[in-house]
Motif scaffolding. Structure first.
Motif, PDB file in Angstrom:
ATOM      1  N   TYR A  86       4.745  11.655   7.385  1.00 37.41           N
ATOM      2  CA  TYR A  86       5.109  11.294   6.015  1.00 37.41           C
ATOM      3  C   TYR A  86       6.594  10.950   5.942  1.00 37.41           C
ATOM      4  O   TYR A  86       6.971   9.903   5.404  1.00 37.41           O
ATOM      5  CB  TYR A  86       4.756  12.448   5.069  1.00 37.41           C
ATOM      6  CG  TYR A  86       5.399  12.348   3.711  1.00 37.41           C
ATOM      7  CD1 TYR A  86       4.888  11.485   2.741  1.00 37.41           C
ATOM      8  CD2 TYR A  86       6.526  13.103   3.395  1.00 37.41           C
ATOM      9  CE1 TYR A  86       5.479  11.382   1.496  1.00 37.41           C
ATOM     10  CE2 TYR A  86       7.120  13.013   2.158  1.00 37.41           C
ATOM     11  CZ  TYR A  86       6.599  12.151   1.203  1.00 37.41           C
ATOM     12  OH  TYR A  86       7.194  12.049  -0.018  1.00 37.41           O
ATOM     13  N   PRO A 114      -8.750   6.660  -0.731  1.00 35.05           N
ATOM     14  CA  PRO A 114      -8.510   6.027   0.569  1.00 35.05           C
ATOM     15  C   PRO A 114      -9.848   5.746   1.243  1.00 35.05           C
ATOM     16  O   PRO A 114     -10.756   6.570   1.195  1.00 35.05           O
ATOM     17  CB  PRO A 114      -7.707   7.077   1.339  1.00 35.05           C
ATOM     18  CG  PRO A 114      -8.043   8.376   0.691  1.00 35.05           C
ATOM     19  CD  PRO A 114      -8.408   8.077  -0.734  1.00 35.05           C
ATOM     20  N   MET A 150      -9.181   6.956   7.251  1.00 31.01           N
ATOM     21  CA  MET A 150      -8.322   8.104   7.553  1.00 31.01           C
ATOM     22  C   MET A 150      -7.945   8.085   9.029  1.00 31.01           C
ATOM     23  O   MET A 150      -8.776   7.807   9.885  1.00 31.01           O
ATOM     24  CB  MET A 150      -9.039   9.414   7.236  1.00 31.01           C
ATOM     25  CG  MET A 150      -8.202  10.641   7.500  1.00 31.01           C
ATOM     26  SD  MET A 150      -9.080  12.126   6.980  1.00 31.01           S
ATOM     27  CE  MET A 150      -7.886  13.361   7.394  1.00 31.01           C
ATOM     28  N   GLY A 159      -4.408  12.738   8.132  1.00 30.34           N
ATOM     29  CA  GLY A 159      -4.820  14.118   8.049  1.00 30.34           C
ATOM     30  C   GLY A 159      -4.504  14.898   9.309  1.00 30.34           C
ATOM     31  O   GLY A 159      -4.504  14.348  10.410  1.00 30.34           O
ATOM     32  N   THR A 200      -3.292  16.616   4.087  1.00 34.05           N
ATOM     33  CA  THR A 200      -3.456  15.169   3.993  1.00 34.05           C
ATOM     34  C   THR A 200      -2.320  14.537   3.198  1.00 34.05           C
ATOM     35  O   THR A 200      -1.626  15.208   2.437  1.00 34.05           O
ATOM     36  CB  THR A 200      -4.793  14.789   3.305  1.00 34.05           C
ATOM     37  OG1 THR A 200      -4.765  15.234   1.948  1.00 34.05           O
ATOM     38  CG2 THR A 200      -5.983  15.389   4.025  1.00 34.05           C
ATOM     39  N   ALA A 201      -2.154  13.246   3.386  1.00 38.66           N
ATOM     40  CA  ALA A 201      -1.265  12.412   2.581  1.00 38.66           C
ATOM     41  C   ALA A 201      -1.924  11.038   2.517  1.00 38.66           C
ATOM     42  O   ALA A 201      -2.725  10.681   3.388  1.00 38.66           O
ATOM     43  CB  ALA A 201       0.125  12.320   3.205  1.00 38.66           C
ATOM     44  N   VAL A 202      -1.603  10.268   1.478  1.00 39.20           N
ATOM     45  CA  VAL A 202      -2.212   8.950   1.287  1.00 39.20           C
ATOM     46  C   VAL A 202      -1.107   7.925   1.050  1.00 39.20           C
ATOM     47  O   VAL A 202      -0.198   8.156   0.250  1.00 39.20           O
ATOM     48  CB  VAL A 202      -3.199   8.957   0.089  1.00 39.20           C
ATOM     49  CG1 VAL A 202      -3.782   7.569  -0.133  1.00 39.20           C
ATOM     50  CG2 VAL A 202      -4.304   9.985   0.307  1.00 39.20           C
ATOM     51  N   GLN A 205      -5.487   7.341   4.344  1.00 41.71           N
ATOM     52  CA  GLN A 205      -5.169   8.760   4.388  1.00 41.71           C
ATOM     53  C   GLN A 205      -4.822   9.174   5.813  1.00 41.71           C
ATOM     54  O   GLN A 205      -5.425   8.682   6.772  1.00 41.71           O
ATOM     55  CB  GLN A 205      -6.380   9.561   3.913  1.00 41.71           C
ATOM     56  CG  GLN A 205      -6.139  11.049   3.795  1.00 41.71           C
ATOM     57  CD  GLN A 205      -7.331  11.727   3.137  1.00 41.71           C
ATOM     58  OE1 GLN A 205      -8.465  11.589   3.599  1.00 41.71           O
ATOM     59  NE2 GLN A 205      -7.076  12.442   2.065  1.00 41.71           N
ATOM     60  N   GLN A 229       0.041   9.924  -2.401  1.00 41.14           N
ATOM     61  CA  GLN A 229      -0.140  11.378  -2.340  1.00 41.14           C
ATOM     62  C   GLN A 229       0.773  11.914  -1.246  1.00 41.14           C
ATOM     63  O   GLN A 229       0.651  11.525  -0.085  1.00 41.14           O
ATOM     64  CB  GLN A 229      -1.586  11.752  -2.027  1.00 41.14           C
ATOM     65  CG  GLN A 229      -1.806  13.255  -1.853  1.00 41.14           C
ATOM     66  CD  GLN A 229      -3.106  13.570  -1.127  1.00 41.14           C
ATOM     67  OE1 GLN A 229      -4.162  13.137  -1.540  1.00 41.14           O
ATOM     68  NE2 GLN A 229      -3.003  14.319  -0.041  1.00 41.14           N
TER      69      GLN A 229
END
Length: 129
Positions: free
Chosen positions: A89, A76, A79, A125, A111-113, A123, A101
């Motif tokens: 998410y 990514p 962020m 966070g 975190t998530a992507v 991303q 992710q």
């Protein structure tokens, strides 16, 4: 000194504006015609006078190979901070956003992507308390 503006290279400004406002929840700040493209920025509704994100056209010849390489490697480039990665998410997934992710505990952050539909991995966070 402070950060006033950051950019994300997008394949289609109109599509990016819809995604960044309708899905992510940012608010359009500036939309100024600049020839074939626009000076198009969004801001967080939590800080409308804060840092602007420029939805910058990726027409420069270096942009596509750069973005493609980052995506191919799962990197990514940008962020965003959120208060609850899991909740964001789930909210975004329910809107059809594709994540590369899922929420992942990385020690001091979670975190998530996701794919922003405009050629980028982004991303989110959350700092852990």
């Amino acid at each position: 000194m402070r950060i006033n503006l950051a950019s994300v290279l997008v394949d289609d400004q109109e599509k990016a504006l819809r995604f960044y406002t309708d899905v992510l929840g940012f608010v359009k700040k500036h939309d100024i015609p600049m020839g074939a493209d626009r000076w198009l920025t969004v801001v967080s509704p939590e800080d409308p006078e804060g840092t602007e994100l420029l939805l910058e056209p990726s027409g420069h010849p270096a942009a596509k190979p750069f973005k493609d390489a980052l995506v191919a490697d799962g990197i990514p480039w940008t962020m965003f901070a959120v208060s609850d990665v899991q909740a964001e998410y789930e909210r975004m997934r329910d809107l059809g956003v594709r994540f590369t992710q899922e929420p992942t505990d990385m020690g001091t952050v979670i975190t998530a992507v996701f794919d922003d539909t405009c050629g980028n991995l982004i991303q989110i966070g959350q700092m852990k308390s």
